[in-house]
Design an enzyme around this catalytic site. Structure first.
Site, PDB file in Angstrom:
ATOM      1  N   LYS A 107      40.488  13.146  -5.371  1.00 10.02           N
ATOM      2  CA  LYS A 107      41.891  13.184  -4.963  1.00 10.02           C
ATOM      3  C   LYS A 107      42.239  11.980  -4.099  1.00 10.02           C
ATOM      4  CE  LYS A 107      41.790  17.630  -3.557  1.00 10.02           C
ATOM      5  NZ  LYS A 107      42.326  18.859  -2.952  1.00 10.02           N
ATOM      6  N   ARG A 108      41.227  11.420  -3.431  1.00 12.87           N
ATOM      7  CA  ARG A 108      41.515  10.274  -2.576  1.00 12.87           C
ATOM      8  C   ARG A 108      41.838   9.041  -3.415  1.00 12.87           C
ATOM      9  NH1 ARG A 108      37.241   8.478  -0.262  1.00 12.87           N
ATOM     10  NH2 ARG A 108      36.000  10.233  -0.958  1.00 12.87           N
TER      11      ARG A 108
END
Ligand code: GLU
Length: 479
Positions: free
Chosen positions: A251-252
């Protein structure tokens, strides 16, 4: 036997696309077998817990049509389905494992464990808990440095721990020998490893289907099942989804790792499901476009591919286009409304509803994702006061367009019938026949003046929808 499967997301922020991926494969098998699908919230990691995350998980799975039979919101015979509400459930099993000598208290402080790891690394020996606390009472341990007041509980992993297991997708799998895993933390919460085994057993889970990253944990879980005298479930470890560069989707680094991103962009849930299905599964026919029902009907664990499937957004775009084109007119309109509304363009008045009914078919084949409707249809829904010609369109198309716009305004003003055909005929007569322009050259300034941008739905259709007064006003304004 009724099969019972589960997905067990941890509420740590925006739901990860992997949660949908796991749910899809779990559910394809469950529905084929007429079993049950459980949604369990694994919220024992209090440091990473985020309160609104659980609701987002519900919303995203529901958006995808991946419906669970039991869960925190639905209840069920094995409630509660949130691990934080089951803390009392785990304690007796910790006691049992301690009493059986399969587990022990460990008082080592985080600082001591850190020091131990650094020493091991410096000596180039494998890192792992050195069992300083094994066989010691609290008093005996307190004489040594790095002793905390509150102990954790660790598994005493035997030398002959079973390290291989049969995986439904991969066949025989060999995993490395586990460390003496902590099963109860100092805060009184069980770790994932204990909670997952206890809950899967008590909830009657027959098949544990999860990501490949858990393969190395499975020997710990197998040990716990054996120690507690429970039958082991079947295991299936799905391949990790990868970025085009083969790195793990996080997700980063990748917005597409967040499920909400697909909603924001305007991907259709049926396209995303088909895409996730294709990431690891194929129909026996080789057909790439398939529904959940088709996937479920043909489902077979041995058809699941373990070679890290690449998350290729071009492929998703292609699928999305396919499903977009297949939408019935009312369905398309209903799906466009949230985007137009969020852009402040749509108020559900009769006028707006009729404009949208006319505009839907004009853009259905021109969008890759639904969110593009905002730019394509702004000219139609924007108020006259707020209408502006974008800089790029003005610079590129309006510089020397005076004669074109004037000729067109003169041709359109007297029209008594205002339809796509009459607009098109008048426009071609004025610009192509009389001024001798090519269509592309003739339409560009008109598009800029009337739609305010370089790209628009087909022009005569757009002008017919916009109406004679508004078209003439915009032509004059541009002049
Ligand atoms: N809570 C774990 C996760 O978030 C579940 C893993 C499992 O399915 O056992 O991935």
């Amino acid at each position: 036997m009724t099969v019972r499967l589960r997905v067990a997301p941890s509420p740590t922020g925006d739901p990860h696309v992997g949660t949908a991926y796991m749910s899809l494969f779990n559910l394809a098998f469950v529905r084929q077998q007429g079993g049950q699908f459980v949604l369990r919230i694994e919220d024992t990691d209090r440091a990473r817990f985020q309160a609104d995350s659980e609701q987002q998980v519900f919303d995203m799975l529901a958006w995808l049509g991946l419906q669970w039979d039991e869960g925190p919101d639905k209840g069920g015979p094995y409630a509660p389905y949130r691990q934080s509400e089951r803390l009392d459930t785990y304690t007796p099993y910790v006691e049992q494992l301690l009493a059986q000598g399969n587990a022990y208290h460990c008082w080592c402080t985080p600082a001591r464990l850190q020091q131990m790891r650094e020493d091991q690394q410096a000596r180039k020996v494998p890192t792992g808990y050195d069992r300083l606390c094994v066989g010691k009472t609290r008093e005996q341990r307190a004489e040594l440095p790095g002793c905390s007041d509150v102990p954790v509980v660790r598994m005493l992993v035997p030398d002959d721990a079973p390290l291989s297991f049969v995986d439904l997708i991969r066949g025989q799998v060999n995993a490395p020998r586990p460390d003496d895993q902590v099963i109860l933390k100092a805060d009184g919460f069980p770790t994932y490893h204990l909670a997952v085994v206890v809950d899967d057993h008590l909830m009657g889970i027959t098949h544990v289907v999860r990501g490949e990253e858990w393969i190395s944990s499975t020997p710990k879980h197998v040990l716990l099942y054996d120690w507690l005298g429970w039958e082991r479930p079947a295991f299936a470890h799905m391949p990790l989804l990868r970025n085009v560069d083969k790195s793990k989707i996080s997700k980063r680094k990748n917005p597409a790792a967040r499920l909400t991103w697909f909603v924001e962009q305007g991907y259709l849930p049926e396209a995303l499901l088909n895409f996730l299905g294709l990431l690891g599964y194929s129909l026996p026919s080789g057909e790439e476009i398939f529904s959940f029902a088709e996937m479920s009907a043909s489902f077979d664990w041995t058809r699941v591919n373990t070679v890290g499937p690449v998350f290729d957004l071009d492929k998703l775009g292609w699928l999305n286009g396919h499903y977009l084109r297949a939408l019935a007119p009312e369905d398309l309109q209903a799906r466009l409304i949230p985007f137009l509304r969020a852009a402040g363009l749509y108020d559900d008045s009769a006028a707006h509803r009729s404009l949208l009914a006319g505009a839907g078919p004009l853009i259905q084949t021109r969008m890759a994702v639904l969110s593009e409707c905002v730019d394509l249809l702004r000219f139609l829904f924007v108020t006259d006061r707020e209408f502006v010609v974008q800089d790029a369109a003005r610079e590129k198309s309006l510089g020397d367009a005076g004669p074109v716009l004037l000729a067109l305004a003169e041709a359109l003003a007297p029209l008594e019938e205002w339809t796509t055909a009459s607009v098109q005929t008048a426009m071609d007569a004025a610009l192509i026949d009389r001024l001798g322009l090519k269509r592309g050259k003739a339409y560009a300034p008109v598009r800029a003046a009337v739609c305010g941008s370089l790209i628009s739905p087909p022009l005569p259709e757009s002008m017919a929808l916009l109406g004679q007064q508004r078209v003439l006003a915009r032509l004059r304004a541009a002049l």
